[in-house]
Design an enzyme around this catalytic site. Structure first.
Site: not given
Ligand code: GLN
Length: 542
Positions: A380, A514, A516
């Site tokens: 992410c 994600h 994970e």
């Molecule tokens: N801050 C970034 C976004 O909002 C990544 C968010 C995250 O890593 N979950 O896109």
């Protein structure tokens, strides 16, 4: 006709109620029953989505896009049952529901009260969507005696009254501390905790007593006598070497037998625990070890990266190695050379995150991994930082940045205002409410033929869970690809870059989702298994 098992806690928090619930769920499942696990949190936030990871640990996202308590992650990892929105409830959501009903006029002029309206609403949530499930486990957050927990305890008390003792069961988790000065285990806190529970009308059926050593039979007898339950239902829960040992140990102590006996189901088949033994063996007897640097922001609180740490451990299980994690606050790479700390690690992982603080450090770490050919996994935010690094240093786009940090000349990461989910268009605007306005939940992604990730997954279309506002800007695709950063996963409509990789690197993958959240001890996530494998290979080089 589902049976309800309510798990409450006393004495102190952090005794591992979530894990205990997950382990009970796993044991019932190992006996062939179907289970559903739920977490009810008495705090007033509508969901944990807006809470700081320092306050609440990780926010666990479900396939259907709910932002929930991290205990749901334990439930999924232990039972393999995907959690849903209905499995997470807070007092905030209960009140939100009730206030909406009140404004609509649903209460027809009556006074709206905690009893019966709040408790009825909680009971509705307990019962909803449990059709066809043998056991629904409901864990109540906090400890008995908390003021805000009272309506939840009252609701489960009423459930027992309505459904009887063959369809409801109360498991209470307490602590039996060893007092070094006296050289004794103390049962008094447990007695007090149960007294508190009984004062609100709940008599626990089974006591699960956390302890760091064997509780002598005489002490169990004492607990049983004072807490008004049978001796064999005072079960000790000693500390375990790995959390995956909990189902095995609980079973050895008779927990599931006693639960079933209390529900009048004593003849249920024995559980099949071979796969748990195999996981524990792999965790406790690895054939080697790798060192992975995790470079984040909330490294002071490990709960902020719960699923991530578990998924890395699963990657270790898949490769028969132990994965040692070294946690770094990314800010240190802003003042110190990455090499001073990262020399000698076998892999670098930059996890999800929000906000500008420490981002240049993450970018520096991604740059170190790229240049030094150390396996890199960006998740992410960690993917977004790797894209900024590649844009600046591979494609020569000096001003590359993310609009999350304010307006910028070269928004390689920016806010998308609409996208497709299946056939539906989803929209979001700047200035929307913060709560629940991210791209949340499971989305499909198509993998490019011949890419590393296509090989890792062994399929062309995957589905993974998201939680973010910003996206890699597809407008930069050509420039980044010609500089060597491959866009190897895209949303089915081709608009949202979901995965990038460096084909010339031993292992460099960034994913917008994600992974994970979907890894399990019995089914390690392919990306984590592959990343740890690359780290093992790297460790042979140094
Ligand atoms: N801050 C970034 C976004 O909002 C990544 C968010 C995250 O890593 N979950 O896109």
């Amino acid at each position: 006709m589902t049976r309800f098992i309510f798990v409450t806690g006393g004495v102190v928090s952090s005794l591992g109620k979530g894990l205990a619930s997950a382990a009970i769920g796993a044991l019932l499942q190992a006996r062939g029953f179907t289970v559903r696990l739920r977490k009810f949190d008495p705090y007033l936030n509508v969901d944990p989505g807006t809470m700081s990871p320092y306050q609440h640990g990780e926010v666990y996202v479900t396939d259907d896009g709910a932002e929930t308590d991290l205990d749901l992650g334990h439930y999924e990892r232990f039972t393999g049952v995907s959690a849903r929105r209905a499995d997470s409830l807070t007092a905030g959501r209960v009140y939100q529901t009730i206030l909406e009903r009140e404004r609509r006029g649903d209460y027809l002029g009556r006074t709206v009260q905690v009893i019966p309206h709040v408790t009825d609403c909680i009971k509705e949530f307990i019962r909803q969507d449990t059709e066809g499930v043998d056991f629904t486990l409901v864990e109540i957050g906090g400890t008995v005696g908390d003021i805000e927990g009272l309506p939840f305890f009252e609701a489960i008390r009423q459930m027992r009254h309505e459904l009887g003792s063959e369809r409801t069961l109360f498991v209470h988790l307490t602590l039996v501390p060893f007092i070094a000065a006296a050289g004794e285990l103390k049962t008094k806190p447990t007695q007090h905790s149960v007294k508190e529970l009984r004062s609100i009308g709940i008599q626990p059926d089974v006591l699960l007593c956390r302890c760091d050593r064997e509780i002598p039979q005489s002490e169990r007898r004492k607990i049983a006598l004072f807490c008004n339950l049978r001796e064999e239902r005072v079960i000790q829960a000693r500390d375990v070497a790995t959390i995956y040992e909990a189902p095995i140990r609980y079973h050895a102590e008779g927990l599931d037998d006693q639960i079933l006996a209390a529900l009048g189901m004593a003849s249920a088949p024995d559980p099949e625990l071979d796969r748990w033994h195999e996981v524990v063996r792999r965790v406790l007897q690895p054939e080697g070890a790798v060192k992975i640097a995790v470079i984040g922001k909330y490294t002071g609180l490990k709960d902020a990266y719960k699923s991530l740490a578990e998924a890395l451990a699963h990657g270790g299980i898949a490769n028969n190695v132990r994965v040692d994690l070294e946690w770094f606050d990314s800010e240190i790479f802003e003042s110190q050379e990455a090499s001073t700390h990262l020399e000698g690690v076998n892999g670098i992982l930059v996890p999800g995150g929000f906000g500008e603080r420490g981002t240049e450090g993450k970018i520096a770490a991604a740059g170190f991994a790229r240049q030094r050919r150390v396996p890199y996994f960006g998740i992410c935010f960690g993917m977004q930082m790797a894209v900024i690094e590649a844009a600046r240093h591979m494609a020569g786009i000096a001003g590359a940045s993310s609009t999350e940090f304010g307006p910028c000349q070269e928004p390689v990461i920016g806010l998308m205002t609409e996208w497709l989910r299946g056939n539906e268009v989803e929209r979001r605007r700047l200035g929307d409410n913060l709560g629940g306005t991210m791209r949340l939940g499971a989305y499909d992604c198509d993998l490019a033929d011949g890419s590393r990730v296509a090989g890792v997954y062994g399929q062309r279309r995957i589905s993974e869970r998201h939680r973010h506002r910003y996206e890699v800007n597809i407008g930069y695709r050509e420039r980044l690809e010609s500089a060597g950063l491959r866009f190897s996963g895209l949303s089915p409509d081709g608009i949202l870059p979901e995965i990038v990789e460096l084909p010339q690197h031993p292992w460099f993958v960034g994913v917008q989702f994600h992974p994970e959240l979907k890894s399990r001890p019995f089914a390690p996530h392919p990306l984590f298994a592959s990343f740890v494998k690359a780290a093992v290979e790297q460790s042979r080089l140094v």
